[in-house]
Write a protein that holds these residues in place. Structure first.
Motif, PDB file in Angstrom:
ATOM      1  N   ILE A   9     -16.851  18.382  32.411  1.00  0.00           N
ATOM      2  CA  ILE A   9     -15.712  17.459  32.501  1.00  0.00           C
ATOM      3  C   ILE A   9     -14.446  18.183  32.956  1.00  0.00           C
ATOM      4  O   ILE A   9     -14.179  19.320  32.579  1.00  0.00           O
ATOM      5  CB  ILE A   9     -15.451  16.704  31.178  1.00  0.00           C
ATOM      6  N   LYS A  11     -10.279  17.061  33.327  1.00  0.00           N
ATOM      7  CA  LYS A  11      -9.158  16.125  33.224  1.00  0.00           C
ATOM      8  C   LYS A  11      -7.908  16.937  33.529  1.00  0.00           C
ATOM      9  O   LYS A  11      -7.446  17.725  32.698  1.00  0.00           O
ATOM     10  CB  LYS A  11      -9.073  15.498  31.826  1.00  0.00           C
ATOM     11  N   GLN A  48     -11.314  12.070  25.151  1.00  0.00           N
ATOM     12  CA  GLN A  48     -12.357  11.603  26.080  1.00  0.00           C
ATOM     13  C   GLN A  48     -13.618  11.193  25.318  1.00  0.00           C
ATOM     14  O   GLN A  48     -14.281  10.218  25.682  1.00  0.00           O
ATOM     15  CB  GLN A  48     -12.668  12.701  27.104  1.00  0.00           C
ATOM     16  N   GLY A  51     -13.238   7.771  24.071  1.00  0.00           N
ATOM     17  CA  GLY A  51     -13.121   6.741  25.096  1.00  0.00           C
ATOM     18  C   GLY A  51     -11.698   6.317  25.375  1.00  0.00           C
ATOM     19  O   GLY A  51     -11.459   5.303  26.035  1.00  0.00           O
ATOM     20  N   LYS A  54     -10.560   8.666  30.498  1.00  0.00           N
ATOM     21  CA  LYS A  54     -11.791   8.903  31.264  1.00  0.00           C
ATOM     22  C   LYS A  54     -11.655  10.220  32.022  1.00  0.00           C
ATOM     23  O   LYS A  54     -10.601  10.501  32.612  1.00  0.00           O
ATOM     24  CB  LYS A  54     -12.006   7.750  32.252  1.00  0.00           C
ATOM     25  N   ASP A  56     -11.762  12.965  34.948  1.00  0.00           N
ATOM     26  CA  ASP A  56     -11.691  12.883  36.412  1.00  0.00           C
ATOM     27  C   ASP A  56     -13.050  13.170  37.026  1.00  0.00           C
ATOM     28  O   ASP A  56     -13.429  12.588  38.036  1.00  0.00           O
ATOM     29  CB  ASP A  56     -10.664  13.896  36.956  1.00  0.00           C
ATOM     30  N   LYS A  59     -19.331  14.061  32.752  1.00  0.00           N
ATOM     31  CA  LYS A  59     -19.823  13.005  31.857  1.00  0.00           C
ATOM     32  C   LYS A  59     -19.622  13.397  30.398  1.00  0.00           C
ATOM     33  O   LYS A  59     -19.758  14.561  30.025  1.00  0.00           O
ATOM     34  CB  LYS A  59     -21.324  12.762  32.109  1.00  0.00           C
ATOM     35  N   ASN A  61     -21.065  11.909  26.717  1.00  0.00           N
ATOM     36  CA  ASN A  61     -21.976  10.964  26.080  1.00  0.00           C
ATOM     37  C   ASN A  61     -22.083  11.226  24.591  1.00  0.00           C
ATOM     38  O   ASN A  61     -22.061  12.382  24.158  1.00  0.00           O
ATOM     39  CB  ASN A  61     -23.395  11.078  26.672  1.00  0.00           C
ATOM     40  N   ASP A  66     -22.357   6.359  27.365  1.00  0.00           N
ATOM     41  CA  ASP A  66     -21.129   6.808  28.017  1.00  0.00           C
ATOM     42  C   ASP A  66     -19.921   6.511  27.119  1.00  0.00           C
ATOM     43  O   ASP A  66     -19.708   5.371  26.699  1.00  0.00           O
ATOM     44  CB  ASP A  66     -20.970   6.093  29.363  1.00  0.00           C
ATOM     45  N   CYS A  67     -19.136   7.556  26.848  1.00  0.00           N
ATOM     46  CA  CYS A  67     -18.042   7.428  25.875  1.00  0.00           C
ATOM     47  C   CYS A  67     -16.926   6.505  26.348  1.00  0.00           C
ATOM     48  O   CYS A  67     -16.187   5.970  25.511  1.00  0.00           O
ATOM     49  CB  CYS A  67     -17.465   8.806  25.553  1.00  0.00           C
ATOM     50  N   PHE A  68     -16.765   6.319  27.643  1.00  0.00           N
ATOM     51  CA  PHE A  68     -15.719   5.438  28.149  1.00  0.00           C
ATOM     52  C   PHE A  68     -16.252   4.015  28.312  1.00  0.00           C
ATOM     53  O   PHE A  68     -15.626   3.058  27.840  1.00  0.00           O
ATOM     54  CB  PHE A  68     -15.175   5.959  29.487  1.00  0.00           C
ATOM     55  N   GLU A  69     -17.410   3.887  28.937  1.00  0.00           N
ATOM     56  CA  GLU A  69     -17.963   2.554  29.225  1.00  0.00           C
ATOM     57  C   GLU A  69     -18.492   1.852  27.973  1.00  0.00           C
ATOM     58  O   GLU A  69     -18.450   0.627  27.876  1.00  0.00           O
ATOM     59  CB  GLU A  69     -19.103   2.670  30.254  1.00  0.00           C
TER      60      GLU A  69
END
Length: 297
Positions: A9, A11, A48, A51, A54, A56, A59, A61, A66-69
């Motif tokens: 990841i 960010k 992140q 969630g 998100k 940049d 992933k 999880n 998925d932690c955002f979706e």
């Protein structure tokens, strides 16, 4: 089995703030220490996982989701203690606990009552009049009261006195025995040493090290101080052990830094008459300064 997975990841907030190509995981039933100085990227990583933001790239999880979706679904089995808790100051502590319980759709506050007793918390006062330590206890109650399988804790003992810090360690060890998966960001190294199976160390948003606590602790240096019966014995020991230094003030005393070679150092001393021996172990905090760049030796 990996419960939490962070894969490459990034960010980037500019000026090298954020996290960069960061990867690590937390295994089921493990307590993982997440360590780094202020501004290292710990809270950015945790946000992140929750969630809130998100990545940049890469992933994040939890339980393969998925932690955002799928954040809402993940939070059903997740307990979270933020570094800065957003309280509603007009409420009492108990009103806030009930408010959080209602959001979590909890009907039974039995576990909350157990935690309040464990931490000697009277939650009836107004939040705006409570100390940092009192508020932190309420945060702990809110994170643990649903008996979640996964816990993400950001500086969980901030503001607690030593007695309550010890109670918190007992709580973590109890949850660990029950098979809970815990990611814990902390600056209190005794806390990490006593509770964690592994540690992830980050600096400047980048991964520096991932290792077991056993391995990290075995790598800590020790300073050994040996006093021999006379100066000739001390000199004889120093001549056969390159790390040893004879004390200028007291020629009978020898000091040296030892790590995994402590066995060799002790055995060589056995060839002489030893009248005193002291071993000072480097704290885990000092050991981590090497990773943080505070100790270049």
């Amino acid at each position: 089995m990996k419960t939490i997975e962070i894969e490459h990841i990034t960010k980037d907030y500019g000026q090298h703030r954020g996290v960069f190509d960061l990867s690590f995981d937390v295994r089921k039933g493990e307590v993982l220490g997440f360590l780094g100085p202020n501004g290292a990227g710990k809270t950015t990583t945790i946000r992140q996982l929750l969630g809130f933001i998100k990545p940049d790239q890469g992933k994040v999880n939890i339980l393969g989701k998925d932690c955002f979706e799928q954040a809402d679904e993940i939070k059903k089995s997740l307990g979270y203690l933020p570094g800065e808790i957003a309280f509603i100051d007009s409420m009492s502590g108990m009103e806030f606990i009930r408010f959080v319980a209602k959001m979590k759709k909890m009907k039974d506050l039995g576990r909350a009552q157990e935690l309040m007793e464990q931490f000697e918390l009277n939650a009836n006062g107004k939040l705006k009049k409570m100390s940092k330590g009192m508020k932190q206890k309420i945060g702990i109650v809110c994170a643990f009261m649903q008996d979640p399988d996964i816990l993400i804790l950001d500086e969980p003992t901030s503001g607690l006195d030593p007695l309550m810090q010890n109670r918190f360690v007992e709580l973590i060890l109890s949850e660990k025995r029950r098979g809970k998966t815990i990611l814990m960001s902390s600056h209190i190294f005794e806390e990490v040493e006593r509770t964690c199976d592994r540690a992830v160390i980050i600096r400047g948003g980048e991964l520096v090290a991932v290792d077991t606590m056993e391995s990290l602790c075995s790598g800590k240096q020790k300073r050994m101080e040996i006093t021999f019966a006379d100066t000739a014995m001390a000199a004889g020991y120093v001549s056969g052990f390159a790390k040893a230094v004879q004390d200028e003030q007291d020629g009978r005393r020898v000091t040296m830094k030892v790590g995994r070679d402590i066995d060799e150092a002790v055995k060589k001393a056995g060839a002489f008459t030893v009248v005193d021996l002291n071993v000072h172990t480097q704290s885990l905090e000092d050991f981590f300064l090497h990773f943080y760049g505070g100790d270049q030796s």
